[in-house]
Design a protein around this motif. Structure first.
Motif: not given
Ligand SMILES: *Cc1c(COP(=O)(O)O)cnc(C)c1O
Length: 370
Positions: A232-233, A256-258, A291-292, A311-313
């Protein structure tokens, strides 16, 4: 399961079509020739050695679900949902969403030739609205929040008898998401990863993937069950908190930005926790900056363009190795759940600018050519 085990063996699977319908016995649908021709799933798994060095683990494989027809993992659920709607003789299919669930539903409704109505909140991102309109959906922009769009969708569905694809209430969708886990098992059989890593918003996806892995273990397609890590973010982590405390935090808010995992009220958190725990798995959190960074690393070191939630993964793998949750000698598979073109704004903000250069003098070239 005994009956499925007879028809679905490693060798019988070899002659089946390369899409997720190859597992139709494990899906809650009737066989349907037309629908089984819709492309979905069987996305590639690639070895990413340079990304593995970046993350710090021995091996990192990436399953790129951004290569589904509408560019996200959600196609697994929508294809099953639309087929179920046809079999239920629905006149129209609807959902409320800001993102991938909606564009995916609109795409499969178009393939099936069934009308779709999509309720989006006022602030839905433009690229995703464009995708809906191109697929010919009836898009209703609700002057309000996502929760209000959701309520209006439910009310219209019960008023008109439309088929409702909202994940929170539709049990067919987790079954569709399961096929990612089934594929991971079949595609890695004999070389199963120690960990399968996937990002978590509502929780339906991680639960589906874990369920798929379990079923393949039960069928004897894989001998060893990978552990599942849900990411999770850190700015939006209600499921990670519930994983630790047993319950969702009260009056939670975050961001989150995601956008695809920006879910403050997850509806499938119990299922998510149950399945992750059953694999002896774990949950962790990553910041928006991690993430980024992972988006850039995946692009540069593996040629994979992931949207932030996807991309979080990968960020979660790096964090888990740094914290000792995943061992440096372990073998990891991360699922990239959506393509980066879905969120151009974030990509442009982090990628930098091209180098401006002058062309060769066109006039002098013409002279030389004559
Ligand atoms: C929906 C989505 C997720 C998370 O799935 P949940 O079922 O909400 O947990 C992750 N990544 C992308 C790209 C998604 O669209």
């Amino acid at each position: 399961m005994v009956r499925v085990a007879k028809s679905m063996t490693r060798s019988s699977l070899e002659s089946r079509p390369l899409n997720h319908w190859r597992y139709h016995e494990l899906l809650p649908i009737e066989p349907n020739e037309e629908a089984f021709a819709w492309p979905v799933g069987w996305t590639p798994i690639m070895d990413a050695p340079r990304l593995a060095s970046w993350a710090g683990c021995r091996q990192l494989r990436v399953k790129d679900d951004g290569r589904n027809p509408t560019s996200s993992f959600k196609d697994r659920a929508s294809s099953v949902g639309v087929l179920h709607a046809i079999q239920a003789k629905a006149s129209r299919i609807a959902c409320a969403s800001t993102g991938n669930a909606a564009s995916s539903l609109a795409g499969y409704a178009a393939m099936a030739g069934i009308p779709a109505t999509i309720f989006v909140p006022q602030r839905a991102p433009e690229p995703k609205v464009a995708q809906l309109l191109i697929y010919g959906a009836d898009v209703r922009r609700v002057r309000g929040t996502y929760a209000q769009a959701y309520d209006l969708c439910s009310a219209e569905c019960s008023k008109h008898g439309w088929y409702n694809r909202n994940c929170a209430i539709n049990p067919y969708l987790v079954e569709g998401k399961k096929t990612c886990g089934l594929e991971i098992a079949e595609q890695t059989a004999g070389r199963e990863p120690d960990w399968v890593v996937i990002s978590v918003g509502d929780g339906c996806t991680v639960a589906g993937v874990a369920k798929g892995l379990f079923q393949m273990k039960e069928l004897g397609i894989i001998g060893r069950l990978p552990r599942v890590l849900g990411v999770q973010a850190s700015g939006m982590d209600p499921v990670a908190r519930a994983f630790e405390t047993g319950d969702l935090p009260k009056d939670y808010s975050g961001h989150t930005l995601a956008d695809s995992i920006d879910v403050p009220v997850p509806r499938n958190w119990r299922k998510a926790i149950k399945y992750v725990k059953a694999t002896n798995g774990a949950m962790n959190r990553v910041t928006d900056e991690e993430i980024t960074d992972a988006m850039k690393a995946a692009g540069r070191l593996a040629g994979i363009f992931a949207e932030p939630a996807a991309a979080a993964s990968i960020a979660g793998v790096q964090r888990a190795v740094a914290e000792g949750l995943i061992g440096k000698g372990e073998d990891v598979l991360a699922v990239v759940t959506g393509n980066g073109l879905k969120d151009i704004k974030t990509a442009m903000a982090i990628a930098g600018q091209p180098t401006e250069v002058e062309p060769l003098n066109p006039a002098s070239l013409r002279e030389e050519g004559t």
